[in-house]
Design an enzyme around this catalytic site. Structure first.
Site, PDB file in Angstrom:
ATOM      1  N   GLU A  33       0.652  -1.236   0.041  1.00 10.39           N
ATOM      2  CA  GLU A  33      -0.073  -0.042   0.128  1.00 10.39           C
ATOM      3  C   GLU A  33       0.951   1.052   0.021  1.00 10.39           C
ATOM      4  O   GLU A  33       1.644   1.596   0.869  1.00 10.39           O
ATOM      5  CB  GLU A  33      -1.008   0.027   1.330  1.00 10.39           C
ATOM      6  CG  GLU A  33      -1.967   1.136   1.099  1.00 10.39           C
ATOM      7  CD  GLU A  33      -2.949   0.746  -0.038  1.00 10.39           C
ATOM      8  OE1 GLU A  33      -3.875   1.611  -0.204  1.00 10.39           O
ATOM      9  OE2 GLU A  33      -3.231  -0.308  -0.309  1.00 10.39           O
ATOM     10  N   GLU A  91      -0.751   9.533  -6.005  1.00 15.18           N
ATOM     11  CA  GLU A  91       0.614   8.791  -5.990  1.00 15.18           C
ATOM     12  C   GLU A  91       0.868   8.145  -7.388  1.00 15.18           C
ATOM     13  O   GLU A  91       2.008   8.055  -7.702  1.00 15.18           O
ATOM     14  CB  GLU A  91       0.318   7.446  -5.033  1.00 15.18           C
ATOM     15  CG  GLU A  91       0.127   8.115  -3.504  1.00 15.18           C
ATOM     16  CD  GLU A  91      -1.130   7.225  -2.776  1.00 15.18           C
ATOM     17  OE1 GLU A  91      -1.154   7.985  -1.639  1.00 15.18           O
ATOM     18  OE2 GLU A  91      -1.353   6.292  -3.064  1.00 15.18           O
ATOM     19  N   ASP A 139      -7.117   2.819   2.568  1.00 15.52           N
ATOM     20  CA  ASP A 139      -6.860   1.749   3.138  1.00 15.52           C
ATOM     21  C   ASP A 139      -7.995   0.751   3.469  1.00 15.52           C
ATOM     22  O   ASP A 139      -7.979  -0.574   3.078  1.00 15.52           O
ATOM     23  CB  ASP A 139      -6.428   2.035   4.653  1.00 15.52           C
ATOM     24  CG  ASP A 139      -5.318   2.897   4.565  1.00 15.52           C
ATOM     25  OD1 ASP A 139      -4.424   2.744   3.869  1.00 15.52           O
ATOM     26  OD2 ASP A 139      -5.155   3.982   5.370  1.00 15.52           O
TER      27      ASP A 139
END
Length: 495
Positions: A297, A327, A481
């Protein structure tokens, strides 16, 4: 209603005409109409309305989501864990007597002014970011002010701990968490989570989550969407001190899935440290049994050299990664991939561009080529409006359920609900898009009643689903998450 009035008027005119031609006809017509009125809905009641797209999509998810034929039994998660203090970002900065400016980014925060600059910079973009605060004393003063701020809330924090917490909601799953777990965090964790004694420490690591709402303004900057800015002075997680404990625990725990996070925390520790620890992390990952899939992750980073090293050294030896639009863009900028000249996303990220970058990652650093020695075969991408799950054919199953389940949990959790409430969410994703930004490309669309669109580029399959965006999100931290965890719960590795 006006349609009914017109119909009645035409009926009256017609009957008047018929009366002059055949006096018996109006009686027969009236008898027929009186019998047909309930079916014709001329009673003045409300007309039936087609369900909203949000409702159709939510129902579609329910139809599509099914458990994989083979479920995980034991999952090991590491290595970053902390306690999150969640506050209003603008409110806290005002309480610290800071005045708004134009804002600019900082790779590392050294002062309250740096914090203010970076917060405003990302608030104006509506983008998530995470930064290391170098001055321990100043950070502790800010943390004290945050803890005392009215309405401050305390939660489980750190990608690993949040993923473990989400996975532990499945009663059939045993979850191991390795990370710096202090007394407060241990109290907050689900009882089903196993924490090795070596991971327990006397004090907690605290991260400050500065949230802002969609449309919130400070000075001349206005947030286009709700998001958060995270800061910490976290040495335990920053040095990934739990890494070796994580490896030693795997041998005894014997998991059938490993989830690794926290690499981004080393960025603020300086090049010498992250170069050394990254090599050690590669050794740890390489020591995991080949038949056990590893998910990495990612999180917010600013050092292109560091991101490029992760791209070159870590991604080829994991099986799966999870990341968001910031990201993904930083990854292609760091590695010189497609659309690297793009400085930022303009609103909702273009699906074609996202597709190009995801394919590049798998082609360059994954196992698209059958002769490649890389292990990466799965990427779970998430942005506010839609998610894309990309897999190399023959390595994963149940992708439709996995991507739909991730979107469903995002729609519910952002509104602090267990299930999706269609009155509190809105569709923002494009229903028509292209498979690539360049030719040749395929024009695609989302069917709301079966809201996962699938396309292929070579031996790589793409699964896209829209997200029903919470109109008034109550908590944004940890959404990524939760999305990755839920997607993994519904995924099946074909190793």
């Amino acid at each position: 209603m006006w349609m009914k009035a017109v119909l009645v008027g035409l009926l009256a005119l017609g009957m008047g005409y018929l009366y002059h031609t055949d006096p018996e006809i109006p009686t027969r017509v009236l008898n027929y109409v009186s019998e047909s009125l309930p079916q014709m809905q001329l009673s003045g009641g409300p007309e039936p309305r087609p369900p909203a797209l949000e409702e159709v999509i939510a129902r579609g998810w329910q139809t599509l989501i099914a458990a994989p034929s083979r479920r995980w039994k034991k999952v090991a998660v590491g290595v970053n864990a902390c306690v999150d203090v969640v506050v209003s970002g603008v409110g806290l900065l005002q309480a610290l007597a800071l005045e708004p400016t134009s804002g600019r980014d900082h790779e590392v925060l050294h002062s309250k002014e740096d914090l203010k600059d970076a917060f405003i910079h990302y608030l104006g973009k509506g983008a998530a970011a995470e930064r290391f605060f170098s001055d321990k004393e100043v950070f502790h003063r800010i943390a004290r002010a945050a803890a005392e701020y009215p309405g401050a809330q305390i939660y489980v924090g750190g990608n690993a701990a949040l993923i473990a917490q989400k996975l532990a909601s499945n009663p059939h799953l045993v979850v191991l968490l390795c990370g710096p777990v202090g007394p407060k965090l241990h109290e907050l964790l689900d009882e089903q989570i196993v924490v090795p004694p070596e991971s327990l420490q006397e004090t907690d690591e605290y991260h400050l989550i500065l949230e802002y709402k969609s449309g919130e303004q400070w000075g001349s900057s206005r947030a286009p969407q709700a998001n958060r800015f995270i800061l910490s002075h976290d040495i335990s997680n920053g040095e990934m001190r739990a890494l070796e404990t994580f490896l030693s625990s795997l041998e005894e725990f014997n998991p059938d899935l490993v989830v690794l996070s926290g690499l981004h925390m080393m960025e603020g520790m300086g090049r010498d440290l992250w170069e050394k620890r990254l090599k050690e992390a590669v050794d740890v990952i390489s020591d995991v049994r080949n038949e056990v899939p590893i998910h990495l992750e990612l999180a917010s980073m600013t050092d292109r050299d560091y991101m490029n090293q992760i791209l070159l050294e870590v991604m080829p030896i994991v099986n799966s990664i999870g990341l968001n639009e910031q990201e993904l863009l930083f990854l292609t900028q760091s590695g010189g991939g497609p659309h690297a000249d793009l400085t930022s996303w303009d609103g909702i990220p273009d699906v074609g561009r996202v597709s190009d970058i995801l394919l590049w990652v798998l082609e360059r650093h994954g196992r698209v080529d059958l002769e490649s020695e890389a292990d990466l075969t799965r990427i779970h991408f998430h942005t506010l409006a839609y998610h894309v799950l990309v897999t190399v054919d023959g390595h994963w199953a149940n992708q439709v359920s996995a991507v739909a389940a991730g979107a469903r949990v995002a729609s519910a959790q952002a509104c602090a609900l267990q299930t999706v409430d269609v009155s509190k969410v809105v569709l923002k994703a494009p229903l028509h898009f292209y498979s690539s930004f360049k030719e040749p490309r395929e024009h695609l669309m989302v069917d709301p009643s079966s809201p996962v669109t699938v396309w292929r580029r070579g031996n790589v399959s793409f699964h896209l689903t829209p997200v029903l965006v919470c109109k008034q999100p109550l908590r944004t931290v940890g959404l990524g998450d939760a999305i990755s965890a839920e997607g993994l719960l519904f995924s099946e590795a074909l190793l």
